[in-house]
Design an enzyme around this catalytic site. Structure first.
Site, mmCIF file in Angstrom:
data_model
loop_
_atom_site.group_PDB
_atom_site.id
_atom_site.type_symbol
_atom_site.label_atom_id
_atom_site.label_comp_id
_atom_site.label_asym_id
_atom_site.label_seq_id
_atom_site.Cartn_x
_atom_site.Cartn_y
_atom_site.Cartn_z
ATOM 1 N N LYS A 1 0.869 -1.182 0.000
ATOM 2 C CA LYS A 1 0.000 0.000 0.000
ATOM 3 C C LYS A 1 0.903 1.228 0.000
ATOM 4 O O LYS A 1 1.737 1.410 0.878
ATOM 5 C CB LYS A 1 -0.889 -0.002 1.231
ATOM 6 C CG LYS A 1 -1.762 1.239 1.343
ATOM 7 C CD LYS A 1 -2.707 1.146 2.528
ATOM 8 C CE LYS A 1 -3.544 2.403 2.662
ATOM 9 N NZ LYS A 1 -4.440 2.325 3.833
ATOM 10 N N ARG B 1 1.374 9.949 5.794
ATOM 11 C CA ARG B 1 1.482 8.537 6.147
ATOM 12 C C ARG B 1 2.773 7.895 5.609
ATOM 13 O O ARG B 1 2.895 6.680 5.542
ATOM 14 C CB ARG B 1 0.277 7.763 5.617
ATOM 15 C CG ARG B 1 -1.071 8.264 6.120
ATOM 16 C CD ARG B 1 -2.097 7.129 6.128
ATOM 17 N NE ARG B 1 -3.484 7.561 6.039
ATOM 18 C CZ ARG B 1 -4.158 8.157 7.012
ATOM 19 N NH1 ARG B 1 -3.579 8.457 8.160
ATOM 20 N NH2 ARG B 1 -5.438 8.479 6.821
ATOM 21 N N LYS C 1 -2.228 -1.508 -3.799
ATOM 22 C CA LYS C 1 -3.075 -0.320 -3.729
ATOM 23 C C LYS C 1 -2.216 0.934 -3.806
ATOM 24 O O LYS C 1 -1.213 1.010 -3.104
ATOM 25 C CB LYS C 1 -3.828 -0.364 -2.400
ATOM 26 C CG LYS C 1 -4.668 0.848 -2.126
ATOM 27 C CD LYS C 1 -5.256 0.736 -0.747
ATOM 28 C CE LYS C 1 -5.953 2.047 -0.447
ATOM 29 N NZ LYS C 1 -6.405 2.134 0.910
ATOM 30 N N SER D 1 -10.183 5.699 -4.541
ATOM 31 C CA SER D 1 -11.130 6.806 -4.690
ATOM 32 C C SER D 1 -10.685 7.852 -5.718
ATOM 33 O O SER D 1 -11.495 8.317 -6.520
ATOM 34 C CB SER D 1 -11.350 7.473 -3.326
ATOM 35 O OG SER D 1 -10.120 7.930 -2.781
HETATM 36 C C1 PBG Z 1 -7.075 3.205 5.589
HETATM 37 C C2 PBG Z 1 -7.551 3.169 4.182
HETATM 38 C C3 PBG Z 1 -7.463 4.187 3.241
HETATM 39 C C4 PBG Z 1 -8.051 3.703 2.070
HETATM 40 C C5 PBG Z 1 -8.496 2.417 2.338
HETATM 41 N N1 PBG Z 1 -8.165 2.097 3.644
HETATM 42 C C6 PBG Z 1 -6.979 5.582 3.376
HETATM 43 C C7 PBG Z 1 -5.586 5.892 3.661
HETATM 44 O O1 PBG Z 1 -4.696 5.040 3.719
HETATM 45 O O2 PBG Z 1 -5.361 7.079 3.883
HETATM 46 C C8 PBG Z 1 -8.156 4.463 0.774
HETATM 47 C C9 PBG Z 1 -9.098 3.929 -0.220
HETATM 48 C C10 PBG Z 1 -9.427 4.847 -1.334
HETATM 49 O O3 PBG Z 1 -8.808 5.907 -1.555
HETATM 50 O O4 PBG Z 1 -10.372 4.508 -2.051
HETATM 51 N N2 PBG Z 1 -8.021 2.741 6.488
#
Ligand code: PBG
Length: 337
Positions: free
Chosen positions: A209, A231, A262, A288
């Site tokens: 991720k 992050r 991801k 998203s």
């Molecule tokens: C963290 C999480 C995130 C997403 C899924 N799980 C946000 C992040 O890491 O800031 C993002 C998913 C998306 O952008 O569709 N719980």
């Protein structure tokens, strides 16, 4: 030299690639990747209250839903062929350690119970396991000071993640999906689930991720932007690919059952490398921001939404994903009919 009547084709004009593109039914026969509704996982956002269905501005067609409306939403999705869902909860109260994530009557736990009761085995309930929606600072676990820098405390987060997963499994989660990028998270969760009698519950690990700008709209939806910093201390640097292979190898050694990459579109090479190297089930999260870009350009009339969305989803499958988490799941299911 022996004589062969068969001459191996060496090139044009014997070989014509267009021959297999000429007839539409031949094109169907030789197609290598196919998207089906079985491949789709729909992300949904749960909020407290009743009768709430609030559209997320940057994610047209997606809503924050109270449990009663969530049940309607899942029912509608099942009717068009979607069977797998991943849930994110927005709690009533947040604190420094995200304690509301662990309450057995918490927001996601309540949603799971209602869905399990209504849909029995017709819906696969996957839960995102993280604390960023539950902490007042918006980071993915409790903080501590290390070497003069405030960041998520890895080892304090692990037992809490295990607790969160057990609480979700008790409430009816079929699969848990830890997304915090903590070292050792899969091992901690596997041990916790096994000890609580959930050795049959698979872990879909957000293994690779990335610290991505593509999560912007999600953080509005989940009300989880970090209140300071970013992050990058736990999520991966977008420049790194070899590091993703190490992350995946570690998660598999700790017992991960499904490996997630991801975001998806800027990381197709990672999806392909993971699939070829590890030969395990791979999930890709079409996040998203990737969804929002297509929606925005389509709204301006600059691209054909259906065509582009299906091209992206098919491309993610071709890259090597077995399943796709996507806000296009509903649209895609309709288009596939
Ligand atoms: C963290 C999480 C995130 C997403 C899924 N799980 C946000 C992040 O890491 O800031 C993002 C998913 C998306 O952008 O569709 N719980």
């Amino acid at each position: 030299m022996t004589q062969h009547s068969f001459q191996p084709a060496s090139g044009f004009p014997t070989v014509r690639m267009r021959r297999l593109r000429h007839h539409p039914l031949v094109r169907d026969l030789v197609r290598e990747s196919t998207l089906t509704t079985n491949d789709l996982i729909l992300p949904l956002f749960v909020v407290p209250g009743r009768g709430i269905k609030k559209e997320i501005g940057s994610m047209p067609g997606n809503h924050q839903l109270s449990v009663d409306r969530l049940v309607d939403e899942v029912g509608g999705a099942i009717d068009i062929g979607i069977r797998a869902f991943i849930f994110f909860g927005i709690p009533t109260h947040k604190d420094a350690i995200g304690s509301s994530a662990l309450e057995d009557d918490g927001i996601v736990q309540g949603a799971l119970r209602a869905l399990r009761e209504t849909f029995k085995d017709k819906a696969l309930l996957i839960t995102d396991e993280c604390f960023c929606e539950y902490t007042d600072h918006g980071h993915c676990g409790p903080l501590s000071e290390q070497g003069g820098r405030r960041d998520v405390d890895n080892d304090q987060t692990l037992p809490k993640l295990a607790q969160q997963c057990v609480s979700h499994a008790r409430a009816g989660a079929d699969v848990v999906a830890p997304s915090g990028m903590m070292d050792g998270m899969v091992q901690a969760i596997r041990t916790g689930l096994d000890e609580a009698g959930f050795s049959h519950v698979p872990i879909m690990s957000y293994a690779a991720k990335y610290a991505s700008g593509f999560y912007g709209p999600f953080r509005d939806a989940a009300e989880s932007p970090p209140q300071f910093g970013d992050r990058a201390g736990y999520q991966m640097d977008p420049a790194n690919g070899d590091e993703a292979m190490r992350e995946v190898a570690l998660d598999l050694s700790e017992g991960a059952d499904i490996i997630m990459v991801k975001p998806a579109m800027a990381y197709m090479d990672i999806i392909r490398r993971v699939k070829e190297r590890f030969e395990v089930p791979v999930a890709a999260y079409n996040v998203s921001g990737e969804f929002a870009m297509v929606k925005a350009a389509a709204a301006k009339g600059w691209i054909d939404e259906r065509r582009v969305a299906m091209e992206i989803l098919t491309g993610i499958k071709r890259a090597g994903a077995d399943m796709i988490l996507t806000y296009f799941a509903r649209d895609a299911a309709k288009w596939l009919k």
